[in-house]
Design a protein around this motif. Structure first.
Motif, PDB file in Angstrom:
ATOM      1  N   ILE A   1      -0.237  -5.215 -10.337  1.00  0.00           N
ATOM      2  CA  ILE A   1       1.076  -5.632  -9.844  1.00  0.00           C
ATOM      3  C   ILE A   1       1.509  -4.742  -8.677  1.00  0.00           C
ATOM      4  O   ILE A   1       1.936  -5.232  -7.630  1.00  0.00           O
ATOM      5  CB  ILE A   1       2.139  -5.593 -10.978  1.00  0.00           C
ATOM      6  N   VAL A   2       1.393  -3.432  -8.857  1.00  0.00           N
ATOM      7  CA  VAL A   2       1.784  -2.495  -7.793  1.00  0.00           C
ATOM      8  C   VAL A   2       0.898  -2.705  -6.566  1.00  0.00           C
ATOM      9  O   VAL A   2       1.392  -2.765  -5.435  1.00  0.00           O
ATOM     10  CB  VAL A   2       1.712  -1.025  -8.285  1.00  0.00           C
ATOM     11  N   ALA A   3      -0.408  -2.839  -6.776  1.00  0.00           N
ATOM     12  CA  ALA A   3      -1.338  -3.005  -5.654  1.00  0.00           C
ATOM     13  C   ALA A   3      -1.038  -4.260  -4.853  1.00  0.00           C
ATOM     14  O   ALA A   3      -0.984  -4.219  -3.616  1.00  0.00           O
ATOM     15  CB  ALA A   3      -2.781  -3.036  -6.161  1.00  0.00           C
ATOM     16  N   ILE A   4      -0.828  -5.386  -5.515  1.00  0.00           N
ATOM     17  CA  ILE A   4      -0.578  -6.627  -4.781  1.00  0.00           C
ATOM     18  C   ILE A   4       0.764  -6.577  -4.060  1.00  0.00           C
ATOM     19  O   ILE A   4       0.911  -7.097  -2.958  1.00  0.00           O
ATOM     20  CB  ILE A   4      -0.707  -7.881  -5.683  1.00  0.00           C
ATOM     21  N   CYS A   5       1.756  -5.919  -4.657  1.00  0.00           N
ATOM     22  CA  CYS A   5       3.059  -5.778  -3.982  1.00  0.00           C
ATOM     23  C   CYS A   5       2.929  -4.928  -2.722  1.00  0.00           C
ATOM     24  O   CYS A   5       3.503  -5.268  -1.675  1.00  0.00           O
ATOM     25  CB  CYS A   5       4.089  -5.175  -4.929  1.00  0.00           C
ATOM     26  N   VAL A   6       2.184  -3.845  -2.815  1.00  0.00           N
ATOM     27  CA  VAL A   6       1.992  -2.964  -1.647  1.00  0.00           C
ATOM     28  C   VAL A   6       1.231  -3.699  -0.549  1.00  0.00           C
ATOM     29  O   VAL A   6       1.625  -3.672   0.618  1.00  0.00           O
ATOM     30  CB  VAL A   6       1.259  -1.667  -2.052  1.00  0.00           C
ATOM     31  N   VAL A   7       0.153  -4.371  -0.919  1.00  0.00           N
ATOM     32  CA  VAL A   7      -0.648  -5.094   0.073  1.00  0.00           C
ATOM     33  C   VAL A   7       0.181  -6.215   0.708  1.00  0.00           C
ATOM     34  O   VAL A   7       0.181  -6.384   1.930  1.00  0.00           O
ATOM     35  CB  VAL A   7      -1.945  -5.647  -0.556  1.00  0.00           C
ATOM     36  N   ALA A   8       0.900  -6.964  -0.119  1.00  0.00           N
ATOM     37  CA  ALA A   8       1.727  -8.056   0.402  1.00  0.00           C
ATOM     38  C   ALA A   8       2.806  -7.530   1.341  1.00  0.00           C
ATOM     39  O   ALA A   8       3.048  -8.094   2.409  1.00  0.00           O
ATOM     40  CB  ALA A   8       2.353  -8.833  -0.745  1.00  0.00           C
ATOM     41  N   TYR A   9       3.452  -6.439   0.956  1.00  0.00           N
ATOM     42  CA  TYR A   9       4.507  -5.873   1.803  1.00  0.00           C
ATOM     43  C   TYR A   9       3.928  -5.351   3.114  1.00  0.00           C
ATOM     44  O   TYR A   9       4.502  -5.558   4.176  1.00  0.00           O
ATOM     45  CB  TYR A   9       5.243  -4.745   1.073  1.00  0.00           C
TER      46      TYR A   9
ATOM     47  N   ALA B   1      -0.162   5.332  -2.006  1.00  0.00           N
ATOM     48  CA  ALA B   1      -0.486   6.508  -2.826  1.00  0.00           C
ATOM     49  C   ALA B   1      -0.248   6.223  -4.312  1.00  0.00           C
ATOM     50  O   ALA B   1      -1.087   6.565  -5.149  1.00  0.00           O
ATOM     51  CB  ALA B   1       0.340   7.702  -2.375  1.00  0.00           C
ATOM     52  N   LEU B   2       0.865   5.583  -4.636  1.00  0.00           N
ATOM     53  CA  LEU B   2       1.166   5.251  -6.029  1.00  0.00           C
ATOM     54  C   LEU B   2       0.123   4.297  -6.595  1.00  0.00           C
ATOM     55  O   LEU B   2      -0.402   4.516  -7.694  1.00  0.00           O
ATOM     56  CB  LEU B   2       2.559   4.627  -6.137  1.00  0.00           C
ATOM     57  N   ALA B   3      -0.187   3.253  -5.860  1.00  0.00           N
ATOM     58  CA  ALA B   3      -1.154   2.267  -6.346  1.00  0.00           C
ATOM     59  C   ALA B   3      -2.527   2.891  -6.545  1.00  0.00           C
ATOM     60  O   ALA B   3      -3.209   2.606  -7.534  1.00  0.00           O
ATOM     61  CB  ALA B   3      -1.232   1.085  -5.377  1.00  0.00           C
ATOM     62  N   LEU B   4      -2.937   3.763  -5.619  1.00  0.00           N
ATOM     63  CA  LEU B   4      -4.241   4.418  -5.753  1.00  0.00           C
ATOM     64  C   LEU B   4      -4.290   5.331  -6.980  1.00  0.00           C
ATOM     65  O   LEU B   4      -5.339   5.492  -7.593  1.00  0.00           O
ATOM     66  CB  LEU B   4      -4.592   5.198  -4.491  1.00  0.00           C
ATOM     67  N   LYS B   5      -3.158   5.923  -7.335  1.00  0.00           N
ATOM     68  CA  LYS B   5      -3.104   6.778  -8.535  1.00  0.00           C
ATOM     69  C   LYS B   5      -3.239   5.946  -9.815  1.00  0.00           C
ATOM     70  O   LYS B   5      -3.758   6.423 -10.815  1.00  0.00           O
ATOM     71  CB  LYS B   5      -1.780   7.554  -8.591  1.00  0.00           C
ATOM     72  N   LEU B   6      -2.757   4.708  -9.771  1.00  0.00           N
ATOM     73  CA  LEU B   6      -2.771   3.858 -10.959  1.00  0.00           C
ATOM     74  C   LEU B   6      -4.120   3.175 -11.201  1.00  0.00           C
ATOM     75  O   LEU B   6      -4.429   2.809 -12.328  1.00  0.00           O
ATOM     76  CB  LEU B   6      -1.678   2.789 -10.842  1.00  0.00           C
TER      77      LEU B   6
END
Length: 129
Positions: free
Chosen positions: A36-44, A73-78
């Motif tokens: 969820i975090v990764a797709i939100c970051v990529v989409a944004y 950074a957050l998404a990569l940590k998750l």
């Protein structure tokens, strides 16, 4: 290394990390919340619409300079490190062969942005009506 080359290097790394997150989102070993975090970051990051529009002096570019790198950074940590390492190699191949085009997801994002614009328009209209 001069500041301009260092900045270019950081920008290339961020772009590569976006590809890694894009691939990690599709990986079944990635936990749901990380997806969820990764797709939100990529989409944004790839969206033409920003939280703070770029035409607003200084603040317009701050979201690109702060929100996107922090989100990456957050998404990569998750995402599990094994998934990240494997997807770094795949991201390099992807960059060499050209970006993927997913028209279904692109259309979905356009529909979401149109719905948000309609909602905001109605909200503003109700304030002044």
């Amino acid at each position: 290394m001069d500041p301009l080359n260092k900045l270019k290097s950081v920008a290339r790394k961020l772009k590569n990390d976006l590809f890694v997150l894009f691939l990690s989102y599709k990986d079944p070993r990635t936990p749901f919340f990380a997806k969820i975090v990764a797709i939100c970051v990529v989409a944004y990051a790839f969206s033409p619409i920003d939280l703070i529009p770029d035409f607003i002096p200084i603040l317009g570019y701050l979201d690109d300079l702060i929100i996107v790198p922090l989100g990456i950074a957050l998404a990569l940590k998750l995402v599990p490190s094994q998934v990240i390492e494997e997807n770094r190699v795949r991201a390099e191949e992807l960059k060499r062969n050209g970006k993927p085009k997913n028209w279904i997801v692109g259309t979905l994002f356009i529909i979401v942005w149109i719905l948000v614009a309609i909602w905001v328009g109605k909200l503003i209209y109700s304030w002044f009506a």
